[in-house]
Design a protein around this motif. Structure first.
Motif, PDB file in Angstrom:
ATOM      1  N   GLY A 101      -4.324   5.094   2.094  1.00 54.13           N
ATOM      2  CA  GLY A 101      -5.151   4.028   1.339  1.00 54.13           C
ATOM      3  C   GLY A 101      -5.095   2.504   2.393  1.00 54.13           C
ATOM      4  O   GLY A 101      -5.225   1.624   1.739  1.00 54.13           O
ATOM      5  N   MET A 102      -5.141   2.653   3.432  1.00 56.62           N
ATOM      6  CA  MET A 102      -5.023   1.680   4.529  1.00 56.62           C
ATOM      7  C   MET A 102      -6.308   1.543   5.115  1.00 56.62           C
ATOM      8  O   MET A 102      -7.091   2.453   5.179  1.00 56.62           O
ATOM      9  N   GLY A 148       0.840  -1.048  -0.021  1.00 52.02           N
ATOM     10  CA  GLY A 148      -0.061   0.054   0.077  1.00 52.02           C
ATOM     11  C   GLY A 148       0.925   1.090   0.032  1.00 52.02           C
ATOM     12  O   GLY A 148       1.945   1.126  -0.206  1.00 52.02           O
TER      13      GLY A 148
END
Length: 341
Positions: free
Chosen positions: A322-323, A286
């Motif tokens: 984006g986690m 990620g």
């Protein structure tokens, strides 16, 4: 920074485990130490490292300890586990593929040429054909061996178990009904094997998940291998990471030295990054991995030897990166240069 990873590779060939320590914070940030019962290597002051070792020896693997106003990450490395599958049937074929996925070095052996064919086991590192009575002479003895006995008959199973019990192993399992297992143990007991040794045999093999098909049985065996393997708190250095660290040129080793919350990877996970953008290993993937790679490239451009950064993965930062998880990962960055020692 001195490259000690060649020594790590050599030590793991000869010893079951090697201790590692790296200074995360303090005057000696970036200093690394390797030691075992027979070997020692460090990248800094040898006298200081030797003075620290007795205090680090008993530390739990995968945590940081404080010593002389320094914060030191301690890890325990073991060699890549070896999975030796004795018998080349359908269960073995499914298990060989699973074993490779789980990080084992896989050897398959059978006494029939048609079942000891490399094309039948494309994932295996080694496929051996021969009588079970002699094939063990072609399998080096290590304490990292996991043995799975799934030959085509009782005599082959007993021969394999007999030879396994004469050597070091971390896991030994034999497939079969309770009646067959009881008979095999009775025969081996009469041959002089102790009850304590026979109790180490996992038989019937695998976790009880109601497996029926060869593929399901392979999954049940693989689950038991994981259970045994992970009882020992230790790390296997990713082969691709180690190879990159041993290659010529400068690279950055990024290692998680502390994890809080539900970050995807735990302490000890690491990756190596080159200036050309290539990398090996992972610290979770990620956008956070992208940020780590950017930091590594900055260090190479600025010729920075070592650094430490904490990446917060709470709900706000998770969205930005984006986690989908929270917590944090603390990363130690080490520049590794030149050929390994």
């Amino acid at each position: 920074m001195k490259n000690i990873y060649g020594r790590l590779k050599e030590m793991l060939k000869k010893e079951p485990a090697v201790k590692f320590a790296a200074v995360v914070e303090g005057r000696h940030q970036g200093m690394q130490i390797l030691w075992s019962e027979k070997n020692f290597c460090c990248t800094g002051e040898e006298a200081l490292a030797r003075r620290w070792i007795p205090h680090l020896e008993g530390a739990e693997a995968g945590i940081c300890v404080c010593l002389d106003e320094e914060r030191i990450f301690v890890q325990r490395y073991i060699s890549q586990p070896e999975l030796v599958i004795l018998g080349g049937g359908h269960i073995s074929r499914a298990l060989a593929a699973l074993g490779k996925t789980l990080g084992f070095r896989v050897t398959v052996a059978d006494d029939r040429e048609e079942f000891a064919a490399p094309e039948w086991f494309p994932e295996a590192d080694q496929v051996l054909c021969g009588e079970y009575s002699e094939i063990f002479g072609r399998i080096p003895e290590t304490q990292a061996d996991f043995f799975v006995v799934v030959t085509r008959g009782h005599l082959g199973d007993k021969e394999c178990v007999r030879r396994i019990l004469h050597r070091p192993f971390r896991y030994a399992g034999m497939i079969g009904s309770r009646k067959k297992v009881a008979q095999t143990k009775a025969d081996l007991r009469e041959e002089g094997f102790s009850e304590k040794l026979l109790e180490q045999l996992h038989a019937p093999i695998g976790l009880n998940i109601g497996a029926v098909t060869p593929e399901e049985i392979a999954v049940s065996i693989a689950a038991e291998l994981i259970l045994v393997k992970n009882q020992e708190k230790a790390q296997t250095m990713d082969k691709s990471v180690l190879e990159m660290l041993l290659a010529p040129g400068e690279k950055i080793l990024a290692m998680i030295v502390d994890k809080k919350g539900s970050a995807p990877r735990g302490a000890g996970a690491c990756m190596a990054i080159r200036g050309d953008g290539t990398s090996a290993g992972t610290i979770g993937g990620g956008a956070i991995e992208y940020e780590v790679q950017n930091q590594a490239h900055r260090m190479l451009l600025e010729k920075t030897q070592t650094d430490r950064k904490e990446y917060q993965l709470n709900n706000i930062h998770s969205a930005e990166l984006g986690m989908i998880c929270g917590g944090s990962n603390e990363i130690l960055f080490l520049k590794i240069s030149g050929p390994a020692v």
